[in-house]
Design a protein around this motif. Sequence first.
Motif, PDB file in Angstrom:
ATOM      1  N   ASP A  18      38.103  33.863  40.987  1.00 37.12           N
ATOM      2  CA  ASP A  18      37.349  34.648  41.958  1.00 37.12           C
ATOM      3  C   ASP A  18      37.077  33.797  43.192  1.00 37.12           C
ATOM      4  OD1 ASP A  18      35.236  32.887  41.293  1.00 37.12           O
ATOM      5  OD2 ASP A  18      34.480  34.269  39.781  1.00 37.12           O
ATOM      6  N   SER A  19      36.388  34.394  44.169  1.00 37.38           N
ATOM      7  CA  SER A  19      36.157  33.701  45.439  1.00 37.38           C
ATOM      8  C   SER A  19      35.326  32.441  45.248  1.00 37.38           C
ATOM      9  CB  SER A  19      35.460  34.644  46.432  1.00 37.38           C
ATOM     10  OG  SER A  19      34.214  35.096  45.906  1.00 37.38           O
ATOM     11  N   GLY A  20      34.393  32.460  44.292  1.00 36.71           N
ATOM     12  CA  GLY A  20      33.599  31.263  44.031  1.00 36.71           C
ATOM     13  C   GLY A  20      34.461  30.128  43.505  1.00 36.71           C
ATOM     14  N   ALA A  21      35.395  30.475  42.617  1.00 38.33           N
ATOM     15  CA  ALA A  21      36.294  29.451  42.078  1.00 38.33           C
ATOM     16  C   ALA A  21      37.213  28.911  43.170  1.00 38.33           C
ATOM     17  CB  ALA A  21      37.122  30.035  40.938  1.00 38.33           C
ATOM     18  N   VAL A  22      37.664  29.779  44.077  1.00 41.87           N
ATOM     19  CA  VAL A  22      38.511  29.345  45.185  1.00 41.87           C
ATOM     20  C   VAL A  22      37.759  28.362  46.073  1.00 41.87           C
ATOM     21  CG1 VAL A  22      39.642  30.091  47.317  1.00 41.87           C
ATOM     22  CG2 VAL A  22      39.959  31.399  45.205  1.00 41.87           C
TER      23      VAL A  22
ATOM     24  N   PRO B  93      45.690  34.252  41.856  1.00 43.73           N
ATOM     25  CA  PRO B  93      44.664  34.951  41.083  1.00 43.73           C
ATOM     26  C   PRO B  93      45.135  35.274  39.669  1.00 43.73           C
ATOM     27  CG  PRO B  93      45.719  36.470  42.595  1.00 43.73           C
ATOM     28  CD  PRO B  93      46.296  35.117  42.877  1.00 43.73           C
ATOM     29  N   VAL B  94      46.437  35.115  39.406  1.00 47.39           N
ATOM     30  CA  VAL B  94      46.988  35.415  38.080  1.00 47.39           C
ATOM     31  C   VAL B  94      47.970  34.324  37.696  1.00 47.39           C
ATOM     32  CG1 VAL B  94      46.726  37.914  38.326  1.00 47.39           C
ATOM     33  CG2 VAL B  94      48.852  36.817  39.064  1.00 47.39           C
TER      34      VAL B  94
ATOM     35  N   VAL C 119      42.277  32.136  52.095  1.00 44.94           N
ATOM     36  CA  VAL C 119      42.831  32.409  50.771  1.00 44.94           C
ATOM     37  C   VAL C 119      42.269  33.692  50.168  1.00 44.94           C
ATOM     38  CG1 VAL C 119      42.952  31.583  48.384  1.00 44.94           C
ATOM     39  CG2 VAL C 119      43.344  29.981  50.286  1.00 44.94           C
ATOM     40  N   CYS C 120      40.964  33.877  50.256  1.00 45.36           N
ATOM     41  CA  CYS C 120      40.313  34.966  49.508  1.00 45.36           C
ATOM     42  C   CYS C 120      40.824  36.363  49.857  1.00 45.36           C
ATOM     43  CB  CYS C 120      38.797  34.877  49.692  1.00 45.36           C
ATOM     44  SG  CYS C 120      38.062  33.476  48.782  1.00 45.36           S
ATOM     45  N   PRO C 121      41.055  36.712  51.136  1.00 49.36           N
ATOM     46  CA  PRO C 121      41.597  38.051  51.402  1.00 49.36           C
ATOM     47  C   PRO C 121      42.976  38.278  50.786  1.00 49.36           C
ATOM     48  CG  PRO C 121      40.643  37.117  53.395  1.00 49.36           C
ATOM     49  CD  PRO C 121      40.681  36.016  52.383  1.00 49.36           C
ATOM     50  N   LEU C 122      43.790  37.239  50.730  1.00 52.08           N
ATOM     51  CA  LEU C 122      45.104  37.372  50.094  1.00 52.08           C
ATOM     52  C   LEU C 122      44.960  37.540  48.584  1.00 52.08           C
ATOM     53  CD1 LEU C 122      47.006  34.707  52.213  1.00 52.08           C
ATOM     54  CD2 LEU C 122      47.449  37.163  52.188  1.00 52.08           C
ATOM     55  N   PHE C 123      44.032  36.802  47.990  1.00 50.60           N
ATOM     56  CA  PHE C 123      43.751  36.977  46.563  1.00 50.60           C
ATOM     57  C   PHE C 123      43.284  38.393  46.264  1.00 50.60           C
ATOM     58  CE2 PHE C 123      43.060  32.870  43.979  1.00 50.60           C
ATOM     59  CZ  PHE C 123      44.218  32.311  44.491  1.00 50.60           C
ATOM     60  N   GLU C 124      42.448  38.941  47.138  1.00 47.03           N
ATOM     61  CA  GLU C 124      41.926  40.285  46.911  1.00 47.03           C
ATOM     62  C   GLU C 124      43.034  41.334  46.903  1.00 47.03           C
ATOM     63  OE1 GLU C 124      39.065  40.714  49.982  1.00 47.03           O
ATOM     64  OE2 GLU C 124      37.624  39.302  49.079  1.00 47.03           O
ATOM     65  N   GLN C 125      44.132  41.029  47.596  1.00 41.79           N
ATOM     66  CA  GLN C 125      45.286  41.933  47.586  1.00 41.79           C
ATOM     67  C   GLN C 125      46.244  41.612  46.437  1.00 41.79           C
ATOM     68  OE1 GLN C 125      47.032  42.382  51.680  1.00 41.79           O
ATOM     69  NE2 GLN C 125      45.319  41.051  52.269  1.00 41.79           N
ATOM     70  N   GLY C 126      45.891  40.623  45.615  1.00 46.35           N
ATOM     71  CA  GLY C 126      46.714  40.258  44.472  1.00 46.35           C
ATOM     72  C   GLY C 126      47.825  39.275  44.787  1.00 46.35           C
ATOM     73  N   HIS C 127      47.776  38.675  45.995  1.00 41.46           N
ATOM     74  CA  HIS C 127      48.853  37.786  46.416  1.00 41.46           C
ATOM     75  C   HIS C 127      48.532  36.321  46.101  1.00 41.46           C
ATOM     76  CE1 HIS C 127      50.485  41.220  48.361  1.00 41.46           C
ATOM     77  NE2 HIS C 127      49.687  41.202  49.412  1.00 41.46           N
ATOM     78  N   PRO C 128      49.471  35.566  45.551  1.00 41.58           N
ATOM     79  CA  PRO C 128      49.296  34.115  45.469  1.00 41.58           C
ATOM     80  C   PRO C 128      49.480  33.503  46.856  1.00 41.58           C
ATOM     81  CG  PRO C 128      51.475  34.709  44.682  1.00 41.58           C
ATOM     82  CD  PRO C 128      50.760  36.004  44.981  1.00 41.58           C
ATOM     83  N   VAL C 129      49.021  32.270  47.010  1.00 42.67           N
ATOM     84  CA  VAL C 129      49.181  31.564  48.277  1.00 42.67           C
ATOM     85  C   VAL C 129      49.770  30.182  47.993  1.00 42.67           C
ATOM     86  CG1 VAL C 129      47.218  32.760  49.310  1.00 42.67           C
ATOM     87  CG2 VAL C 129      46.884  30.502  48.311  1.00 42.67           C
ATOM     88  N   ILE C 130      50.404  29.617  49.000  1.00 41.96           N
ATOM     89  CA  ILE C 130      50.828  28.227  48.940  1.00 41.96           C
ATOM     90  C   ILE C 130      50.020  27.478  49.989  1.00 41.96           C
ATOM     91  CG2 ILE C 130      52.799  28.636  50.491  1.00 41.96           C
ATOM     92  CD1 ILE C 130      54.284  26.432  48.890  1.00 41.96           C
ATOM     93  N   VAL C 131      49.431  26.356  49.604  1.00 41.43           N
ATOM     94  CA  VAL C 131      48.694  25.519  50.538  1.00 41.43           C
ATOM     95  C   VAL C 131      49.512  24.252  50.763  1.00 41.43           C
ATOM     96  CG1 VAL C 131      46.448  26.472  49.991  1.00 41.43           C
ATOM     97  CG2 VAL C 131      47.272  24.536  48.677  1.00 41.43           C
TER      98      VAL C 131
ATOM     99  N   ARG D  60      50.701  33.089  52.537  1.00 40.08           N
ATOM    100  CA  ARG D  60      51.038  33.952  51.409  1.00 40.08           C
ATOM    101  C   ARG D  60      52.314  33.423  50.760  1.00 40.08           C
ATOM    102  NH1 ARG D  60      52.728  40.419  51.394  1.00 40.08           N
ATOM    103  NH2 ARG D  60      53.471  40.413  49.213  1.00 40.08           N
ATOM    104  N   TYR D  61      52.319  33.390  49.430  1.00 34.69           N
ATOM    105  CA  TYR D  61      53.472  32.892  48.686  1.00 34.69           C
ATOM    106  C   TYR D  61      54.250  34.073  48.124  1.00 34.69           C
ATOM    107  CZ  TYR D  61      56.186  30.380  45.157  1.00 34.69           C
ATOM    108  OH  TYR D  61      57.201  29.866  44.389  1.00 34.69           O
ATOM    109  N   PHE D  62      55.575  34.036  48.283  1.00 35.39           N
ATOM    110  CA  PHE D  62      56.450  35.104  47.806  1.00 35.39           C
ATOM    111  C   PHE D  62      57.292  34.573  46.647  1.00 35.39           C
ATOM    112  CE2 PHE D  62      55.456  36.243  52.133  1.00 35.39           C
ATOM    113  CZ  PHE D  62      55.317  37.621  52.110  1.00 35.39           C
ATOM    114  N   PRO D  63      56.909  34.845  45.397  1.00 34.63           N
ATOM    115  CA  PRO D  63      57.693  34.360  44.258  1.00 34.63           C
ATOM    116  C   PRO D  63      59.126  34.888  44.297  1.00 34.63           C
ATOM    117  CG  PRO D  63      55.540  35.164  43.531  1.00 34.63           C
ATOM    118  CD  PRO D  63      55.695  35.585  44.957  1.00 34.63           C
TER     119      PRO D  63
END
Length: 453
Positions: A218-222, A201-202, A173-185, A247-250
């Motif tokens: 942030d990564s700690g919260a993730v 992340p937003v 998850v964290c590398p995708l968050f760092e690029q500003g991307h949401p994810v679906i789990v 990666r999630y694509f809205p």
Amino acid sequence: MPRLLIGNDFTEDLENAGEQRLATARWHAKRAVFFARDHDVLVLPEAPDDSFVRYVTALTGTDPASLAVVTPPEPAMLTPATLADPSLRERVRATLAGRRIDAVIPLHPDPAAVDLARGLGLLDAVAGHAFIAQGGGSLANSKAVFRALAAGTGAPIPEGAVCADPEAAARAVCPLFEQGHPVIVKHEYRQATRGNEILSPVGGITAWGARRLTVLGDSGAVAGYLRDHWGELAGDGGQGHRLVVERYFPGSTALFAEFTLTDAGTGPGTGGGSGTGRGTGTGIEPAGQGEMVYDPKPSAQIMPVRTVDPELTAELLARGRALCEPLHAMGYRGTLSTDAIVTPAGQLYFTEFNGRTTGSSHIYAEIGARIVGPDYPARRVLLEHVAWPVTSFDRAVAALSDAGLAYSQDTRTGVVISTAFDAAYKDLCFCAVSEDLAGARKLRQRVLDLPDA
């Protein structure tokens, strides 16, 4: 030839038992009535109402008096324990007396269904029984297995990973968050978006195709969230199941293409229902395709695909068929749905497959090809709406008839009710059939505007 249809719509992999799951199982399983042919025997969690059977068979041309339904003594999910119950088996055996069964068809390819067929002396009537008996149905419904086979066959899939523990999930998850991307789990097995959650992340993202959106800073919260909620996300306390991170694509459009996998094209000596041979690929035929509509949960489906570029639809079918080939070679037989998305940028990504009779199968195969006609993909559009609040099945049928909305065989347009009524839900699904998508949407709205049903 008569067939034995087993309405085991949910398994313990897909859904836990409980009152809500029982209500869903008995509701969904009754769609097997749409598949029924003369003299078939149906094993269901509970008997469908006579009015529903009469309604469906009047449309399909099946003789309702020729059908037989076998149920547990009390409504129950058709779990392995239920299907193994000696009293249920004896009732099925007695009902089958005098009927030469041509095929045993479970809604879900579960070993318990194969065991039931074996106990009835009908093992060879189950297509792909060798594969199913060894747990192959779980492979054909695993989102984790899907990603491995999709990657291996070169199908485009969203960036992500299959994760066996919360630490691995955080690393995905964290590398995708760092690029500003949401994810679906995604839970490995759960269906109809119940096992999906979007992490972002937003804020400000609509959680289409998921039960909720969770914003993590942030990564700690993730890492903390995944650790604390692992049991809920992976299901069953996190025991034995994996989590898929993508990666999630809205704003994407959700598509599906279903295929029928048969023994056609298997090697010499591999006939019958064993599914033990090495497939050549010629036993894979397109069955139906369409779009899923979310609001933000599943609210409708459109068949065939109508709102994306035809070239993308062609790619969906070609790559979807290629995804079927490994499972066909392994011995899976039956329906396989390949699911995909088209992003707002026009990219096609595959997201999962489902090796079972789905909630779309009876729409394209029975309402579409059987009731409307085999040419429906070129001549008509089917729009199934998921939730129409009603007070009873009979009142809903009467309301459609009184308003002039009921399906007409003469015009091949109108509304077909596509599910049974269940008191736990107090609504129905219906399928609007029209010459084009705009007409189908107008039909749907006219139904939803009916004052009393």
